[in-house]
Design a protein around this motif. Structure first.
Motif, PDB file in Angstrom:
ATOM      1  N   ALA A 126       0.800  -1.222   0.000  1.00 20.04           N
ATOM      2  CA  ALA A 126       0.000   0.000   0.000  1.00 20.04           C
ATOM      3  C   ALA A 126       0.833   1.273   0.000  1.00 20.04           C
ATOM      4  O   ALA A 126       0.361   2.315  -0.428  1.00 20.04           O
ATOM      5  N   ASP A 127       2.058   1.209   0.493  1.00 21.60           N
ATOM      6  CA  ASP A 127       2.871   2.423   0.554  1.00 21.60           C
ATOM      7  C   ASP A 127       4.346   2.054   0.555  1.00 21.60           C
ATOM      8  O   ASP A 127       4.719   0.874   0.559  1.00 21.60           O
ATOM      9  N   LEU A 128       5.193   3.065   0.568  1.00 20.85           N
ATOM     10  CA  LEU A 128       6.623   2.857   0.433  1.00 20.85           C
ATOM     11  C   LEU A 128       7.198   2.110   1.625  1.00 20.85           C
ATOM     12  O   LEU A 128       8.088   1.270   1.476  1.00 20.85           O
ATOM     13  N   GLU A 129       6.701   2.399   2.816  1.00 24.34           N
ATOM     14  CA  GLU A 129       7.217   1.719   4.010  1.00 24.34           C
ATOM     15  C   GLU A 129       6.951   0.221   3.936  1.00 24.34           C
ATOM     16  O   GLU A 129       7.804  -0.590   4.308  1.00 24.34           O
ATOM     17  N   GLN A 130       5.782  -0.166   3.442  1.00 24.94           N
ATOM     18  CA  GLN A 130       5.489  -1.590   3.271  1.00 24.94           C
ATOM     19  C   GLN A 130       6.390  -2.204   2.207  1.00 24.94           C
ATOM     20  O   GLN A 130       6.819  -3.355   2.340  1.00 24.94           O
ATOM     21  N   ALA A 131       6.686  -1.433   1.163  1.00 20.19           N
ATOM     22  CA  ALA A 131       7.591  -1.929   0.118  1.00 20.19           C
ATOM     23  C   ALA A 131       8.982  -2.172   0.688  1.00 20.19           C
ATOM     24  O   ALA A 131       9.627  -3.187   0.387  1.00 20.19           O
ATOM     25  N   PHE A 132       9.465  -1.248   1.515  1.00 25.24           N
ATOM     26  CA  PHE A 132      10.775  -1.426   2.131  1.00 25.24           C
ATOM     27  C   PHE A 132      10.784  -2.646   3.060  1.00 25.24           C
ATOM     28  O   PHE A 132      11.755  -3.394   3.109  1.00 25.24           O
ATOM     29  N   SER A 133       9.703  -2.842   3.796  1.00 23.05           N
ATOM     30  CA  SER A 133       9.627  -3.980   4.708  1.00 23.05           C
ATOM     31  C   SER A 133       9.672  -5.299   3.946  1.00 23.05           C
ATOM     32  O   SER A 133      10.408  -6.224   4.311  1.00 23.05           O
ATOM     33  N   ALA A 134       8.881  -5.388   2.857  1.00 24.81           N
ATOM     34  CA  ALA A 134       8.877  -6.615   2.055  1.00 24.81           C
ATOM     35  C   ALA A 134      10.240  -6.848   1.416  1.00 24.81           C
ATOM     36  O   ALA A 134      10.700  -7.989   1.306  1.00 24.81           O
ATOM     37  N   THR A 135      10.902  -5.776   1.005  1.00 28.78           N
ATOM     38  CA  THR A 135      12.231  -5.903   0.408  1.00 28.78           C
ATOM     39  C   THR A 135      13.243  -6.370   1.436  1.00 28.78           C
ATOM     40  O   THR A 135      14.034  -7.292   1.189  1.00 28.78           O
ATOM     41  N   ALA A 136      13.248  -5.735   2.607  1.00 26.90           N
ATOM     42  CA  ALA A 136      14.212  -6.081   3.652  1.00 26.90           C
ATOM     43  C   ALA A 136      14.037  -7.521   4.126  1.00 26.90           C
ATOM     44  O   ALA A 136      15.005  -8.171   4.543  1.00 26.90           O
ATOM     45  N   ASN A 137      12.808  -8.025   4.046  1.00 26.58           N
ATOM     46  CA  ASN A 137      12.539  -9.406   4.449  1.00 26.58           C
ATOM     47  C   ASN A 137      12.823 -10.409   3.338  1.00 26.58           C
ATOM     48  O   ASN A 137      12.568 -11.606   3.499  1.00 26.58           O
ATOM     49  N   GLY A 138      13.328  -9.932   2.203  1.00 30.09           N
ATOM     50  CA  GLY A 138      13.712 -10.824   1.124  1.00 30.09           C
ATOM     51  C   GLY A 138      12.580 -11.302   0.256  1.00 30.09           C
ATOM     52  O   GLY A 138      12.762 -12.217  -0.556  1.00 30.09           O
ATOM     53  N   GLU A 139      11.399 -10.685   0.375  1.00 35.76           N
ATOM     54  CA  GLU A 139      10.242 -11.137  -0.404  1.00 35.76           C
ATOM     55  C   GLU A 139      10.278 -10.628  -1.840  1.00 35.76           C
ATOM     56  O   GLU A 139       9.722 -11.265  -2.735  1.00 35.76           O
ATOM     57  N   VAL A 140      10.890  -9.464  -2.059  1.00 39.75           N
ATOM     58  CA  VAL A 140      10.913  -8.867  -3.393  1.00 39.75           C
ATOM     59  C   VAL A 140      12.287  -8.274  -3.679  1.00 39.75           C
ATOM     60  O   VAL A 140      13.049  -7.957  -2.761  1.00 39.75           O
TER      61      VAL A 140
END
Length: 296
Positions: free
Chosen positions: A224-238
């Motif tokens: 939904a937003d940039l913070e969620q994108a960073f979280s998914a990235t940092a967790n190795g999902e994307v």
């Protein structure tokens, strides 16, 4: 239905979460729940389906939302116009931006304020997931997003800046070991899904569906937003493509950025509703044309 009750209802239709609605309106969650129950008793039908995990509109709730939204906007706009007139200002120009390079965009806003001091310019971060909906609803006048815009009811103005794309990665991601990444590499991983927030043609500019070689780039978690994108990235999902300014403005201990080997550049600029005859928008585009685009 009183004005405050309309505001509570419409905010809940956007958030679909009682806690976030209460926080946004500075109310208790109980007050929000009581207001909705009162509305449902008055109408004689549920407006929302509610479970412990999900809140969603009923068909009657959807119809009420569509009827009330333009009414509340008209009241809000009329009140704002009265305030503007009383203060001696020409108007208010509301700009939402998904671009996070605040310092680099500041010269445009300063130039607008210098050239048009009677206009009240308000620039705010706008989450990308609902940017076009907020723009179409009239909650903002201009959205600074990537270009080109492909939707017929929207138009765009002069390019503000052009920058190379980068890919955001978890520190231990396979691609983080390389000095640069190929677009073909993305086919082996997932990128974020915006769940239809943008037309596919527009989304493809920033978050492509295929590599240049024709391989599919798979969509992963809905974001939904940039913070969620960073979280998914940092967790190795994307492995997530982003505008290059992200590497300067969003340094995090759990992320790294790599350039693309291809010359993949993206332009950003103002987008607005094609039928919005707003003098503030015309003034802004004139300022942007005078200053010209920046190459970052």
């Amino acid at each position: 239905m009183e004005l405050r009750e309309i505001e509570i209802f419409l905010t809940l239709t956007e958030e679909l979460h009682f806690g976030r609605t209460a926080q946004r309106l500075h109310l208790s969650q109980a007050a929000v729940s009581q207001a909705i129950k009162k509305q449902e008793r008055s109408i004689g039908a549920p407006l929302f389906h509610r479970t412990s995990r999900v809140v969603r509109l009923t068909p009657i709730g959807e119809r009420l939302r569509d009827d009330l939204r333009p009414l509340l906007r008209a009241i809000t706009d009329s009140t704002e116009r009265a305030r503007v007139a009383a203060s001696g200002r020409s108007g208010v120009l509301r700009v939402g931006t998904a671009a996070g390079n605040t310092l680099e965009l500041r010269p445009y806003w300063d130039a607008f304020r210098a050239a048009h001091p009677t206009w009240d310019l308000r620039v705010r971060y706008q989450p990308f997931s609902n940017a076009m909906a907020v723009l179409r609803q009239g909650d903002i006048d201009v959205y600074v997003g990537w270009l080109p815009i492909t939707e017929p009811d929207l138009t765009s103005g002069p390019v503000m800046f052009t920058e190379p794309m980068v890919v955001a990665l978890a520190l231990d991601h396979d691609l983080a070991r390389a000095d640069a990444v190929s677009l073909e590499d993305l086919a082996a991983f997932e990128v974020i899904d915006t769940a239809g927030a943008f037309a596919d043609e527009y989304m493809d500019v920033f978050n492509p569906f295929q590599t240049p070689g024709g391989r599919t780039i798979t969509r992963g978690p809905v974001i939904a937003d940039l913070e969620q994108a960073f979280s998914a990235t940092a967790n190795g999902e994307v492995a997530q493509p982003l505008g290059g300014h992200a590497a300067r403005y969003y340094q995090r201990p759990d992320l790294t950025y790599r350039p693309f080997r291809q010359d993949w550049r993206i332009s950003w600029g103002p987008i607005w509703k094609a039928d919005n005859d707003n003098a503030g928008i015309r003034n802004l585009t004139a300022v942007l044309s005078d200053l010209g685009p920046r190459e970052l």
